[in-house]
Design an enzyme around this catalytic site. Structure first.
Site, short mmCIF file in Angstrom:
data_model
loop_
_atom_site.label_atom_id
_atom_site.label_comp_id
_atom_site.label_asym_id
_atom_site.label_seq_id
_atom_site.Cartn_x
_atom_site.Cartn_y
_atom_site.Cartn_z
N ARG A 1 17.39 36.48 19.71
CA ARG A 1 18.13 36.03 19.84
C ARG A 1 19.24 36.57 21.09
O ARG A 1 19.17 37.24 20.93
CB ARG A 1 19.05 36.09 18.43
N GLU B 1 19.06 31.24 10.86
CA GLU B 1 18.33 31.07 12.90
C GLU B 1 16.97 31.92 12.90
O GLU B 1 17.20 30.76 14.10
CB GLU B 1 19.86 32.21 12.90
N ASN C 1 16.22 40.46 16.47
CA ASN C 1 17.69 40.28 16.90
C ASN C 1 18.35 41.57 17.65
O ASN C 1 18.34 42.31 16.42
CB ASN C 1 18.51 39.57 15.92
N LYS D 1 16.75 43.77 14.36
CA LYS D 1 16.58 43.28 13.33
C LYS D 1 15.32 42.94 13.72
O LYS D 1 15.63 41.63 14.53
CB LYS D 1 17.43 42.03 12.38
N HIS E 1 30.15 27.44 9.39
CA HIS E 1 29.58 28.43 9.23
C HIS E 1 30.80 29.83 9.05
O HIS E 1 31.18 30.16 9.56
CB HIS E 1 28.88 28.87 10.27
N LEU E 2 30.74 30.10 7.41
CA LEU E 2 31.45 31.12 7.04
C LEU E 2 30.85 32.93 6.68
O LEU E 2 30.52 32.38 5.96
CB LEU E 2 32.52 30.32 5.85
N GLY E 3 31.19 33.89 6.94
CA GLY E 3 30.75 34.76 7.14
C GLY E 3 31.24 35.69 7.36
O GLY E 3 32.68 35.61 7.61
N GLY F 1 27.31 33.54 4.81
CA GLY F 1 27.79 34.89 3.12
C GLY F 1 28.63 34.37 2.16
O GLY F 1 28.47 34.06 1.19
N ASP G 1 35.29 42.93 3.28
CA ASP G 1 35.03 41.99 2.63
C ASP G 1 35.27 41.00 1.42
O ASP G 1 36.20 41.18 0.74
CB ASP G 1 33.72 42.95 1.78
N GLU H 1 27.99 29.94 1.46
CA GLU H 1 27.00 29.54 1.03
C GLU H 1 26.87 30.53 -1.04
O GLU H 1 26.78 29.59 -2.06
CB GLU H 1 25.97 30.65 1.01
N ASN H 2 28.26 31.48 -1.34
CA ASN H 2 28.24 31.92 -2.14
C ASN H 2 29.94 31.64 -2.68
O ASN H 2 30.21 33.15 -3.81
CB ASN H 2 27.65 33.11 -2.17
N ARG I 1 37.94 40.04 12.65
CA ARG I 1 39.19 39.10 13.67
C ARG I 1 39.89 38.84 13.65
O ARG I 1 39.78 37.72 12.52
CB ARG I 1 37.80 38.31 14.48
N HIS J 1 27.53 30.75 17.11
CA HIS J 1 26.79 30.70 16.08
C HIS J 1 26.53 29.23 16.98
O HIS J 1 25.74 28.81 15.71
CB HIS J 1 27.88 30.14 15.00
P1 ADP Z 1 27.20 38.30 8.86
O1 ADP Z 1 28.88 37.17 9.83
O2 ADP Z 1 27.72 39.70 9.06
O3 ADP Z 1 26.50 37.46 9.02
P2 ADP Z 1 28.02 36.86 6.29
O4 ADP Z 1 27.33 35.36 6.80
O5 ADP Z 1 26.39 37.47 5.65
O6 ADP Z 1 28.40 37.54 7.65
O7 ADP Z 1 28.60 37.14 6.13
C1 ADP Z 1 29.46 38.23 5.27
C2 ADP Z 1 30.37 37.91 4.00
O8 ADP Z 1 29.83 36.98 2.43
C3 ADP Z 1 30.89 38.49 3.34
O9 ADP Z 1 32.46 38.79 3.47
C4 ADP Z 1 30.46 38.85 2.11
O10 ADP Z 1 31.68 38.88 0.93
C5 ADP Z 1 30.40 37.01 1.54
N1 ADP Z 1 29.19 37.62 1.32
C6 ADP Z 1 27.71 37.95 0.97
N2 ADP Z 1 27.47 37.43 -0.67
C7 ADP Z 1 28.68 37.06 -1.20
C8 ADP Z 1 28.30 37.10 -2.90
N3 ADP Z 1 27.26 37.05 -3.58
N4 ADP Z 1 30.36 36.27 -3.07
C9 ADP Z 1 30.66 36.43 -2.75
N5 ADP Z 1 30.75 36.61 -1.35
C10 ADP Z 1 29.45 37.05 -0.48
#
Ligand code: ADP
Length: 404
Positions: free
Chosen positions: A94, A387, A7, A14, A211-213, A334, A286, A337-338, A244, A183
């Site tokens: 990718r 991915e 990537n 990466k 897909h929430l990141g 990110g 973050d 999942e978390n 964004r 994505h």
């Molecule tokens: P990218 O789009 O850069 O791949 P990611 O899928 O890694 O991003 O998502 C990053 C987001 O996920 C950040 O806002 C981060 O705070 C959140 N995140 C990642 N790990 C955790 C965690 N353990 N607890 C809460 N939020 C998390």
């Protein structure tokens, strides 16, 4: 088949090296990251499975040198995982933007390179870097077949009424202005894996993948085919994201450019890098930090968290209406999942239609899990995205066919 997945960003690479035995059986041999290409303090971080990670800081003038460092790390006597470069049987890349040229992964040839070049106009930060990566591999592993997997390909099944903007038609024919989504590799992976996990036949299913990141998008998938997705011409469209803005009234763009005396590039920068969680909170992009700030009583952080939930619900709701139902909702990436709290709030808003999740399972799951209760009207699953595995699978299939 040993597949190197790449990537390439404008100043980074990466990588993951996978030994693919079949679609679902594989070993991750190593992964890593080359950063700050073009700067004097370039860096490679290499993480071989079962061995100590290793990192080195040195000037890395270009992607070819970066790729050579990756290959040297892979065959190094101490932290390597291969005997020789010849063990690498295929490389999968990718690619962010394939426009309407590509609806699936393809083997790299001159025609493919030309089309990726045409798409540079639509993804000026990403596609040129991907081309550097393809070229670098051609320089260091000239005999190895290369495959490209596009973030946009999975969304190519959208119908014109979903992908067209209501702008003069000539901007579509002249400049390819339409919705492409992003994505796609992640949405494809988690929808397929989610259906498998939930015991649902993907060919007879209505699935919504969230897909929430840092970047976020939501996709509606009917019978395995995308009917709509929240990102558009670029990954700026859709919901609030880390930096964004997502959807805004388009009139705001010329209004602010005039008021603030911004050039198109500066305005693009504001919307892509200074907005979203960061812009609204004024503090951070973050979500972990925002959660902490909200606990301390920060009002703007609270608005961001509410808006994230609200935007997610709005998209899910509209996709349920578009598909006239839903069998499975999947959370990934990110944030997806978390963040059990976010998932709980979203599912509570869908309780009117019988969505029920097990709060304890939801609270404690960080890996693949069925979050919904057996009597829930809709299944809700947590599926970590992968991915790289999707790219490695496609690469394996395409290169195996070549050999037959
Ligand atoms: P990218 O789009 O850069 O791949 P990611 O899928 O890694 O991003 O998502 C990053 C987001 O996920 C950040 O806002 C981060 O705070 C959140 N995140 C990642 N790990 C955790 C965690 N353990 N607890 C809460 N939020 C998390």
């Amino acid at each position: 088949m040993i597949v190197l997945v790449i990537n390439c960003g404008s100043s980074s690479v990466k990588y993951q090296l996978l030994d693919m035995k079949s679609d679902n059986v594989y070993d991750l041999l190593a992964k890593g990251l080359v950063e700050k290409i073009g700067l004097p303090d370039g860096c490679i971080t290499h993480k071989p499975t079962g061995k100590e990670p290793y990192s080195q800081t040195l000037p890395i003038p270009d992607h070819t040198v970066g790729m050579k460092l990756v290959l040297e790390a892979l065959v190094d006597p101490n932290h390597g995982v291969l005997k020789t470069f010849d063990d690498i049987e295929a490389v999968g890349h990718r690619i962010v933007q394939g426009a309407d040229f590509f609806s699936g992964s393809v083997l790299v040839d001159e025609d493919v390179i030309e089309k990726i070049k045409i798409c540079c106009d639509l993804a000026p930060l990403h596609n040129p870097a991907h081309l550097l990566g393809i070229d670098a591999i051609k320089n260091v592993l000239p005999e190895v077949p290369q495959v490209v997997t596009f973030d946009t390909a999975f969304h190519q099944t959208m119908k014109p009424y979903a992908y067209m903007y209501a702008l003069p038609y000539e901007y579509y024919t002249k400049y390819k202005v339409r919705r492409y989504g992003a994505h796609g590799t992640s949405h494809q992976y988690v929808s397929q894996r989610g259906a498998e996990f939930a015991g649902i036949d993907i060919n007879n299913s209505k699935i919504i993948t969230c897909h929430l990141g840092n970047g976020s998008s939501i996709t509606a998938i009917e019978n395995g085919k995308v009917v709509d997705t929240s990102m558009g011409f670029t990954p700026l469209e859709g919901m609030i994201m880390g930096t964004r803005c997502g959807n805004i009234d388009a009139s705001i763009v010329p209004f602010l450019m005039k008021k603030e005396g911004l050039t198109p590039d500066q305005m693009t920068d504001v919307m892509n890098k200074k907005s979203g969680f960061l812009g609204l909170s004024g503090k951070t992009s973050d979500l972990r930090d925002l959660n902490d700030l909200a606990l301390e009583g920060d009002q703007r952080a609270k608005i961001v968290l509410k808006k994230l939930t609200y935007d997610t619900i709005k998209n899910i709701g509209s996709y349920i209406a578009e598909m006239n139902g839903v069998d499975l909702i999947v959370f990934t990436a990110g944030i997806g999942e978390n963040n059990p709290r976010l998932r709980r709030h979203i599912c509570e808003n869908l309780s009117f239609m019988g969505v029920k999740i097990d709060n304890e399972v939801n609270e404690n799951s960080r890996n693949e899990a069925m979050l919904s209760t057996p009597d829930s009207s809709v299944k809700v699953a947590l599926i970590p995205t992968n991915e790289e595995l999707m790219i490695a699978r496609d690469t394996m299939h395409i290169v195996s066919e070549l050999e037959n």
